[in-house]
Enzyme design. Structure first.
Site, short mmCIF file in Angstrom:
data_model
loop_
_atom_site.label_atom_id
_atom_site.label_comp_id
_atom_site.label_asym_id
_atom_site.label_seq_id
_atom_site.Cartn_x
_atom_site.Cartn_y
_atom_site.Cartn_z
N LYS A 291 0.84 -1.20 0.00
CA LYS A 291 0.00 0.00 0.00
C LYS A 291 0.88 1.25 0.00
O LYS A 291 0.68 2.16 -0.79
CB LYS A 291 -0.91 -0.02 1.23
CG LYS A 291 -1.81 1.17 1.34
CD LYS A 291 -2.69 1.08 2.56
CE LYS A 291 -3.35 2.43 2.81
NZ LYS A 291 -4.14 2.44 4.04
N GLU B 144 10.91 -4.67 3.73
CA GLU B 144 10.96 -6.09 3.36
C GLU B 144 10.55 -6.29 1.90
O GLU B 144 11.21 -6.99 1.13
CB GLU B 144 10.01 -6.90 4.25
CG GLU B 144 10.40 -6.96 5.72
CD GLU B 144 9.79 -5.82 6.54
OE1 GLU B 144 9.51 -4.73 5.98
OE2 GLU B 144 9.58 -6.02 7.76
N GLY C 2 -4.54 -1.69 5.22
CA GLY C 2 -3.86 -2.88 4.71
C GLY C 2 -4.51 -4.17 5.15
O GLY C 2 -4.72 -5.09 4.36
N ARG C 3 -4.88 -4.26 6.43
CA ARG C 3 -5.43 -5.52 6.95
C ARG C 3 -6.89 -5.73 6.56
O ARG C 3 -7.47 -6.75 6.91
CB ARG C 3 -5.23 -5.58 8.47
CG ARG C 3 -5.73 -4.37 9.23
CD ARG C 3 -5.18 -4.35 10.66
NE ARG C 3 -5.54 -3.14 11.39
CZ ARG C 3 -4.86 -2.01 11.37
NH1 ARG C 3 -3.77 -1.90 10.64
NH2 ARG C 3 -5.24 -0.96 12.08
N GLU D 167 -3.49 -5.52 15.56
CA GLU D 167 -3.04 -4.24 15.00
C GLU D 167 -4.16 -3.20 15.10
O GLU D 167 -3.90 -2.02 15.30
CB GLU D 167 -2.56 -4.42 13.55
CG GLU D 167 -1.51 -3.40 13.15
CD GLU D 167 -0.85 -3.68 11.80
OE1 GLU D 167 -1.53 -3.60 10.76
OE2 GLU D 167 0.36 -3.97 11.77
N HIS E 294 -3.22 -31.95 20.48
CA HIS E 294 -2.07 -32.77 20.85
C HIS E 294 -0.85 -31.92 21.16
O HIS E 294 0.27 -32.43 21.22
CB HIS E 294 -1.76 -33.77 19.73
CG HIS E 294 -2.91 -34.69 19.46
ND1 HIS E 294 -3.12 -35.85 20.20
CD2 HIS E 294 -3.94 -34.61 18.59
CE1 HIS E 294 -4.23 -36.44 19.75
NE2 HIS E 294 -4.74 -35.71 18.79
N LYS F 114 10.58 0.10 13.17
CA LYS F 114 11.01 0.31 11.78
C LYS F 114 12.12 1.36 11.72
O LYS F 114 13.12 1.19 11.02
CB LYS F 114 9.84 0.82 10.93
CG LYS F 114 8.79 -0.20 10.59
CD LYS F 114 7.79 0.43 9.61
CE LYS F 114 6.54 -0.40 9.46
NZ LYS F 114 5.50 0.24 8.67
O1 F6P Z 1 4.04 -2.45 9.57
C1 F6P Z 1 2.69 -2.61 9.61
C2 F6P Z 1 2.08 -2.40 8.27
O2 F6P Z 1 1.99 -1.05 7.99
C3 F6P Z 1 0.72 -3.06 8.17
O3 F6P Z 1 -0.29 -2.30 8.69
C4 F6P Z 1 0.62 -3.33 6.72
O4 F6P Z 1 -0.38 -4.27 6.45
C5 F6P Z 1 2.01 -3.80 6.41
O5 F6P Z 1 2.83 -3.00 7.23
C6 F6P Z 1 2.43 -3.71 4.99
O6 F6P Z 1 2.37 -2.39 4.52
P1 F6P Z 1 2.42 -2.06 3.00
O7 F6P Z 1 1.26 -2.71 2.31
O8 F6P Z 1 2.36 -0.56 2.93
O9 F6P Z 1 3.72 -2.56 2.45
#
Ligand code: F6P
Length: 541
Positions: free
Chosen positions: A202, A208, A264-265, A350, A381, A507
């Site tokens: 987003k 990452e 995002g979620r 979150e 289990h 971060k």
């Molecule tokens: O670090 C948390 C977050 O901002 C989440 O809320 C989000 O889903 C995820 O990182 C990924 O963010 P993006 O879609 O901007 O890469």
């Protein structure tokens, strides 16, 4: 919550304390009174430690908080995410499948419809193996979804849950983490010339995702003797930051937008779900949206007593603030839903993991419990021992499907029998007398000791969610159910469920530690632990 509301919860909890769930479950009509259906989902909450007066008291709190007004404000597009000054319109993403007119702004609905149309055309072209108009080479066999958090968990859950609906046209892979072992293993397995990378972010600033994107781009470029443009032709981007995606050399026809009004979620319904659409095809993707729209319509129309999201939220508040339970378990009795606990961890923790309200005031009640879980029967289990006899009570959501997607009847009946048995065992337990009657050998003292260890306190609450079958529709409805549960719970707790400032500090620190780890920056400014660990890592690398 207001002091008076917390007092009500405390009073109701004290009233119910002497009653065991055995007593509550013995009341005539208990199941009928405490179970509700919405479309393909049945919620049985008869094993929650609630009776009618307690439920009425909870419903009165929801009414006092104005849950209907909040719900309508969300669907309308009011600015609910106040810290970021954004509306919250993930419901508009599936409004095209709804039976009710959408109150979302027309320009939002139009933009969503256009994007869904573009997404469908891209999926069709890729399925036909004829995506040349997009600059994508022919012969794509594998799709890698590069994204993390909301750009990974929802699509991953749905792709795995709907394996029975996969067209088989593409193999789908997920690469959320920056752990190089995973990406190295994936690059060993895949053919770079036949791989399509979906760069889903987003913000388009997530470390990452961007780092993994650069690695895959270089890997593909190598297959074309370093030709960067041909490497770029293997990339599609999904982002609210369209300019940043284009700056990476991905042309507009391969960038699908998402928007600030979708968290995002809450975004699996948008082009973030592209990997799902590629896995199951657009008709099934639309059925997934239809299931969510069905839950939206239910949420918008049902009285609180019959409204599944409201009931789940009230149960959440009751267990957390009335009964004081600090954890919540999610146990799907379906391997296909094995990603559901991880998805709900982000959705709930979150969204609701806050200790101040939107106006900055300290909240007077505890908020989100620790959400965790894994699939039954495996979990039985592993950690169920602690849930049955440990010192802490963990309320559970037990989730299953009535009709399986296979013909192995014995397996499915065994699975469902376990689901039902566990809920019963948690609620009823086994008394000391019952355990003593089973202990037939040894002295009285030995029998007593054994009986004590074989006693189950019971009185441990759970809800059961039964899907008629696991289909795109029922999965859509299930996810939307939890989304709305979170929205109502946030209202009851006076929380902004749509920001996540708590992820920022780490971060920023990671960015400052990176050069120090690489040896190109001093470490004095870090705390003792960080300095010591950097030195240890540096000494070994
Ligand atoms: O670090 C948390 C977050 O901002 C989440 O809320 C989000 O889903 C995820 O990182 C990924 O963010 P993006 O879609 O901007 O890469």
């Amino acid at each position: 919550m207001l002091a008076g509301q917390l007092d009500t919860l405390a009073r109701e909890a004290a009233r119910l304390k002497p009653l065991h769930l055995r007593d509550l479950l013995a009341a005539p009509g208990r199941f009928e009174q405490f179970s509700r259906r919405a479309g393909p989902l049945l919620l049985d909450f008869s094993r929650q430690k609630l009776d009618e007066p307690a439920l009425q008291a909870l419903g009165a709190i929801a009414q006092q908080c104005g849950w209907q007004q909040r719900r309508d404000a969300m669907f309308r597009g009011d600015v609910l995410n106040s810290s970021e000054q954004r509306p919250v319109l993930h419901t508009a993403l599936r409004a095209g499948e709804s039976q009710r007119p959408s109150p979302a702004p027309a320009e939002v609905s139009d933009e969503i419809a256009r994007t869904l149309q573009r997404m469908g055309e891209l999926v069709d072209a890729l399925e036909r193996g004829d995506a040349g108009a997009y600059g994508i080479p022919a012969g794509i066999t594998d799709v890698v979804n590069l994204g993390i958090g909301g750009s990974d968990l929802g699509p991953r859950l749905a792709v795995e849950a709907l394996a029975g609906y996969h067209s088989g046209r593409f193999r789908c892979h997920f690469l959320p983490n920056v752990d190089g072992h995973e990406i190295a293993a994936l690059m060993r397995r895949l053919d770079p010339r036949k791989t399509l990378v979906l760069l889903v972010s987003k913000s388009f600033t997530t470390q990452e995702t961007l780092l993994n994107g650069a690695v895959l781009r270089q890997w593909i470029a190598q297959a074309y003797a370093g030709d960067e443009a041909r490497a770029a032709s293997h990339f599609v981007a999904v982002s609210a930051n369209v300019a940043a995606a284009q700056a990476l050399g991905i042309p507009p026809e391969r960038v699908l937008p998402m928007w600030d009004f979708v968290g995002g979620r809450y975004s699996v319904w948008s082009a973030v779900g592209l990997v799902l659409a590629l896995a199951i095809g657009m008709p099934n993707f639309r059925a997934f949206l239809r299931g969510a729209a069905l839950m939206d319509d239910h949420f918008r129309s049902a009285d609180w007593r019959d409204n599944l999201p409201v009931l789940l939220a009230l149960i959440g508040v009751w267990n957390r603030n009335g009964l004081g339970y600090a954890a919540h378990g999610v146990i799907p009795y379906l391997d296909a839903l094995s990603e559901l606990p991880a998805f709900l961890q982000q959705l709930e923790m979150e969204s609701l993991g806050k200790r101040v309200s939107a106006d900055g005031g300290e909240l007077s009640q505890a908020t989100v419990p620790v959400v965790w879980g894994s699939v039954g029967t495996n979990a039985q289990h592993a950690f169920f021992q602690a849930l049955h006899q440990g010192s802490d009570v963990v309320p559970l959501d037990l989730i299953g499907a009535v009709r399986p997607a296979h013909a192995l009847r014995d397996n499915h009946e065994a699975l469902l029998a376990n689901l039902l048995a566990q809920g019963a065992a948690f609620a009823l337990g086994k008394t000391r007398d019952e355990a003593l009657a089973e202990a037939t050998r040894g002295s009285d003292a030995e029998r007593e000791a054994l009986a004590a260890q074989r006693t189950f306190p019971g009185d441990r609450p759970s809800s059961t969610l039964l899907l008629d079958a696991l289909t795109p529709e029922s999965l859509g409805a299930l996810i939307a159910l939890y989304e709305h549960k979170v929205v109502v719970q946030a209202l009851l707790w006076d929380i902004n469920a749509f920001d996540q400032w708590g992820v920022e500090l780490g971060k920023v620190l990671a960015k400052s530690i990176l050069p120090a780890l690489a040896g190109s920056a001093a470490t004095e400014s870090f705390d003792a632990s960080t300095r010591g660990l950097i030195a240890t890592i540096r000494a070994l690398t």
